[in-house]
Write a protein that holds these residues in place. Structure first.
Motif, PDB file in Angstrom:
ATOM      1  N   TYR A   1       0.839  -1.201   0.000  1.00 56.33           N
ATOM      2  CA  TYR A   1       0.000   0.000   0.000  1.00 56.33           C
ATOM      3  C   TYR A   1       0.874   1.252   0.000  1.00 56.33           C
ATOM      4  N   ASN A   2       0.372   2.283  -0.649  1.00 56.96           N
ATOM      5  CA  ASN A   2       1.092   3.555  -0.762  1.00 56.96           C
ATOM      6  C   ASN A   2       0.493   4.574   0.197  1.00 56.96           C
ATOM      7  N   LEU A   3       0.819   4.433   1.468  1.00 57.66           N
ATOM      8  CA  LEU A   3       0.394   5.364   2.513  1.00 57.66           C
ATOM      9  C   LEU A   3       1.562   5.571   3.471  1.00 57.66           C
ATOM     10  N   PRO A   4       1.720   6.794   4.002  1.00 57.05           N
ATOM     11  CA  PRO A   4       2.840   7.075   4.907  1.00 57.05           C
ATOM     12  C   PRO A   4       2.529   6.628   6.337  1.00 57.05           C
ATOM     13  N   VAL A   5       2.245   5.337   6.499  1.00 60.54           N
ATOM     14  CA  VAL A   5       1.920   4.826   7.827  1.00 60.54           C
ATOM     15  C   VAL A   5       2.466   3.410   7.941  1.00 60.54           C
TER      16      VAL A   5
END
Length: 370
Positions: free
Chosen positions: A311-315
């Motif tokens: 996934y492309n999320l900053p988490v």
């Protein structure tokens, strides 16, 4: 002996009975007891005497398991309390200080943790997403040495659903033969293939192969806690001695129901049902992924009931999963527990009535995070 926490199992134990939607499992939605019973079967079941059964598994059950492995007979089979105990016994009876374990990753990581606790040196060889989750055979060749006691694989793989090619299997066997190492092949997802073609087994390719399997994943019978080791007769006899020090035996009722499940016609009926489930639900999952643009990336699995999504999320993945549990009552598995951040494992073998609402709730959270 010090043992590291088993992060995947602890995460699932903590949350799986607290959330509304559990899509963290890697197996197919469980069957009911009545699905295994023929006419008169209920009376037979309730008439069982609940004494100790043969501790290495009743002979008729071991005979049915042996049918899965051409050339095997009942003395090649040790029945265990789930495939987790099979992994434990195979590792405990084989590895110790001074030994090297060459270990496929990502993986379930039970054997990794056990081998480390027993004093072995664990050398990971990596499946690569850019190779459709195939291993780099050049890397593998560099890791196998005269100190290698075992090469451990999971095929079909957890968490990626990838399947080794014939060339890769042949190379692994050749490398093991060169140094006299054991091959430990976790084949518990064999039988849940998307193309309905049974994954080839390592059994019969080499005289030092141990196959681990059970009824939890492809068979959709995790509550029976029935697994097994298929191996050389002298090894199975030795491992039975270690089994005497662990669980001693599985339950009489589980042995009986496992025997019914592995009757050849019933076995194929169960596995056909599993393949129907994974094909239908993977279609739904891939449609959902497509609705999110470039947010998710998936190498489509070839077997099993799990998808390993980037996934492309900053988490961080553990943070993401914790928020899903707390805010949306949905459990998936974070890539962290496999050593790979920014991935999640979604179990799509569940009922659609669980899968679709869970995916919608994941969409809600990722929309908020974006």
């Amino acid at each position: 002996m010090k043992i590291e926490p088993f992060q995947l199992e602890r995460l699932q134990s903590k949350w799986e009975h607290r959330v509304k939607y559990n899509i963290s499992e890697s197996g197919v939605h469980p069957l009911l007891v009545k699905d295994l019973l023929c006419e008169g079967g209920t009376e037979e079941l309730v008439s069982l005497r609940l004494g100790y059964a043969q501790t290495n598994g009743p002979a008729p059950l071991r005979e049915r398991i042996s049918l899965l492995y051409p050339g095997a007979d009942i003395e090649n089979i040790l029945v265990t309390s789930g495939s987790a105990e099979a992994n434990f016994l195979a590792t405990w009876s084989t590895l110790g200080g001074g030994d090297d374990l060459v270990y496929m990753v990502p993986n379930y990581l039970q054997i990794y943790g056990l081998a480390d606790a027993f004093g072995a040196t664990v050398k990971p060889f990596h499946l690569r997403e850019d190779l459709a989750w195939a291993p780099s055979l050049d890397q593998l060749k560099k890791l196998v040495t005269s100190h290698t006691k075992m090469i451990a694989v999971c095929n079909p793989n957890n968490p990626t659903g990838a399947v080794l090619t014939e060339d890769a299997m042949t190379e692994i066997v050749c490398l093991a033969k060169e140094v006299g190492a054991w091959i430990l092949s976790d084949e518990v997802y064999r039988g849940a293939e998307l193309d309905r073609k049974r994954t080839p087994t390592f059994w019969g390719r080499y005289d030092k192969v141990l196959v681990i399997s059970g009824l939890s994943k492809a068979f959709g019978l995790p509550g029976l806690r029935i697994g097994w080791i298929a191996g050389p007769k002298d090894f199975v006899e030795t491992a039975w001695g270690y089994h005497d020090y662990s669980t001693i035996t599985a339950s009489t009722i589980s042995f009986h129901l496992a025997y019914l499940a592995l009757e050849p016609k019933m076995r194929e009926k169960i596995l056909n049902r599993s393949q129907d489930v994974v094909n239908e639900n993977l279609h739904l999952l891939r449609k959902w992924i497509g609705e999110h643009g470039d947010l998710f990336r998936l190498v489509p699995p070839k077997a099993g009931a799990m998808a390993f999504l980037h996934y492309n999320l900053p988490v961080n993945s553990t943070e993401l999963v914790t928020r899903l549990c707390q805010e949306k009552s949905v459990l998936v598995v974070p890539g962290d527990v496999f050593g790979l951040d920014h991935y999640i494992r979604i179990g799509y073998g569940v009922d659609k009535e669980c899968l679709l609402p869970a995916l919608n709730l994941i969409s809600e959270l990722v929309s908020e995070l974006r």
